[in-house]
Design an enzyme around this catalytic site. Structure first.
Site, mmCIF file in Angstrom:
data_model
loop_
_atom_site.group_PDB
_atom_site.id
_atom_site.type_symbol
_atom_site.label_atom_id
_atom_site.label_comp_id
_atom_site.label_asym_id
_atom_site.label_seq_id
_atom_site.Cartn_x
_atom_site.Cartn_y
_atom_site.Cartn_z
ATOM 1 N NE ARG A 1 -3.363 -0.073 2.879
ATOM 2 C CZ ARG A 1 -4.644 -0.120 3.225
ATOM 3 N NH1 ARG A 1 -5.351 0.973 3.296
ATOM 4 N NH2 ARG A 1 -5.221 -1.260 3.538
ATOM 5 N N GLY B 214 2.480 -12.872 -0.528
ATOM 6 C CA GLY B 214 2.240 -11.445 -0.792
ATOM 7 C C GLY B 214 0.819 -11.045 -0.443
ATOM 8 C CG ASN B 215 -0.256 -9.504 3.210
ATOM 9 O OD1 ASN B 215 -0.902 -10.526 3.372
ATOM 10 N ND2 ASN B 215 0.669 -9.082 4.062
ATOM 11 C CG ASP C 197 -1.171 -14.962 10.725
ATOM 12 O OD1 ASP C 197 -0.735 -13.836 10.978
ATOM 13 O OD2 ASP C 197 -1.472 -15.337 9.568
ATOM 14 C CG HIS D 133 -1.892 -12.916 6.652
ATOM 15 N ND1 HIS D 133 -1.285 -13.079 7.877
ATOM 16 C CD2 HIS D 133 -1.203 -11.932 6.032
ATOM 17 C CE1 HIS D 133 -0.276 -12.235 7.973
ATOM 18 N NE2 HIS D 133 -0.208 -11.516 6.882
#
Ligand code: NAI
Length: 325
Positions: free
Chosen positions: A92, A130-131, A159, A187
């Site tokens: 982002r 990758g998010n 996590d 996630h």
């Protein structure tokens, strides 16, 4: 010697890969007897940095590494791959809305889905790091219609590992003794670390700790916000621990877990735990013979139901933003 396994890794010039590549090259995924060919992908602007990483890999003289390919072409990187670590994604940037982030990443994983479809081995194992990892994995699957969907997974293992360590510290037990822990869902901070079945040395961890308030108000948010806490402390995001978790995920999928539960983001088919089909959701699995298997028959209490539903709702919203459905 065995024929080499081809391992494709994206985001190869980035932070996570600066740890991940060296551990894969050392044999941490397939084991100390299995030669590997590394097929590294990054974007054109990162080719200079990638060249530096390549030089360092060469300088390690890893005995297991047969060849290293560095490219900005996904088809070349994924060609005949046995395992794929999809780490690269667009972070982002300032002022970017969540919807924009989902859209740019959907574009990346659409292209990579096509490359997977066209170039990788049919029994290749894929982990998306990758998010937004779960939704990126879903986009990938949507654009790889001829590739087995069950072989596309997302990383919840970081996590899961964070959850184990927090419980171990609080209960005064060893991480290795903990069994039947699971992180459900996305996630993201909505993930649900579930200790309702977790045991250590024959005792329920919830009984050892005996503090439901700590579990709900401290442990769950600590795991959920751990990434942010590391950025705050280190001035950079968690990279070595993310790489370690990705290795654990792929290692266990390939080599098995001896009946131990681990958390993986896997495609849902709508038949288990009231989770709708067509998502990639964190669930408890065991691995054996190169396949993962959903742990069935776990009892879901009211609190767990509420927490799982919340995270699943977010996955549905992300799917809508990324895929328009
Ligand atoms: P980074 O920004 O250091 O590296 C990302 C790399 O990906 C860069 O070299 C970039 O050029 C590359 N890249 C961007 N678009 C690409 C594309 N289309 N194809 C190939 N490469 C591309 O980031 P870092 O720290 O290595 O993290 C990578 C990702 O992993 C981030 O999305 C991060 O949010 C995510 N992550 C996920 C975790 C999980 O538990 N699932 C945990 C920690 C990080």
């Amino acid at each position: 010697t065995l024929p080499a396994k081809r391992i494709a890794i994206t985001g190869a010039a980035g932070q996570i890969c600066y740890s991940l590549l060296f551990r894969i090259a050392k044999g941490d995924v397939y084991g100390p007897d299995q030669p590997v060919i590394l097929q590294l992908l990054d974007i054109p602007q990162a080719m200079g940095a990638l060249k530096g990483v390549l030089m360092e890999l060469e300088d390690c003289a890893f005995p297991l590494v047969e060849e290293i390919i560095a490219t900005d072409d996904p088809v070349e990187a994924f060609k005949d791959a046995d395992a794929l670590f999809l780490v690269g994604s667009r972070p982002r940037s300032k002022g970017m809305e969540r919807a924009d982030l989902l859209a740019v990443n959907a574009e990346i994983f659409k292209v990579q889905g096509k490359a997977l479809n066209d170039a990788a081995k049919r029994d290749a194992k894929v982990i998306v790091v990758g998010n937004p990892a779960n939704t990126n994995a879903l986009t990938l699957a949507e654009h790889a219609p001829d590739f087995p969907r069950e072989n596309i997974t997302a990383m919840l293992r970081l996590d899961h590992n964070r959850f184990l360590s927090q419980m171990a510290a609080k209960a005064g037990i060893a991480v290795r003794d903990i069994e039947k822990a699971v992180v459900w869902g996305n996630h993201s901070p909505t993930m649900f670390p579930d200790w309702s079945n977790t045991v250590a040395n024959g005792k329920k961890v919830a009984d050892i700790v005996d503090d439901e308030t700590w579990y709900r108000d401290t442990l769950i948010p600590t795991v959920g916000k751990r990434g942010a806490a590391i950025i705050e402390a280190r001035g950079a995001s968690s990279a070595a621990s993310a790489a370690s978790a990705a290795i654990d995920h792929m290692h266990d999928w390939i080599n098995g877990t001896d009946g131990k539960w681990v958390s993986m983001g896997i495609p849902t088919d709508g038949t288990a735990y009231g989770i709708p089909e067509g998502l990639i959701c964190g669930m408890p699995v065991t691995c054996e013979g190169g396949k993962y298997k959903l742990v069935e028959g776990i009892e879901i209490d009211d609190y767990a139901r509420k927490m799982i539903d919340l995270s699943v709702e977010e996955l549905k919203e992300e799917r809508q933003a990324a895929l328009g459905k």
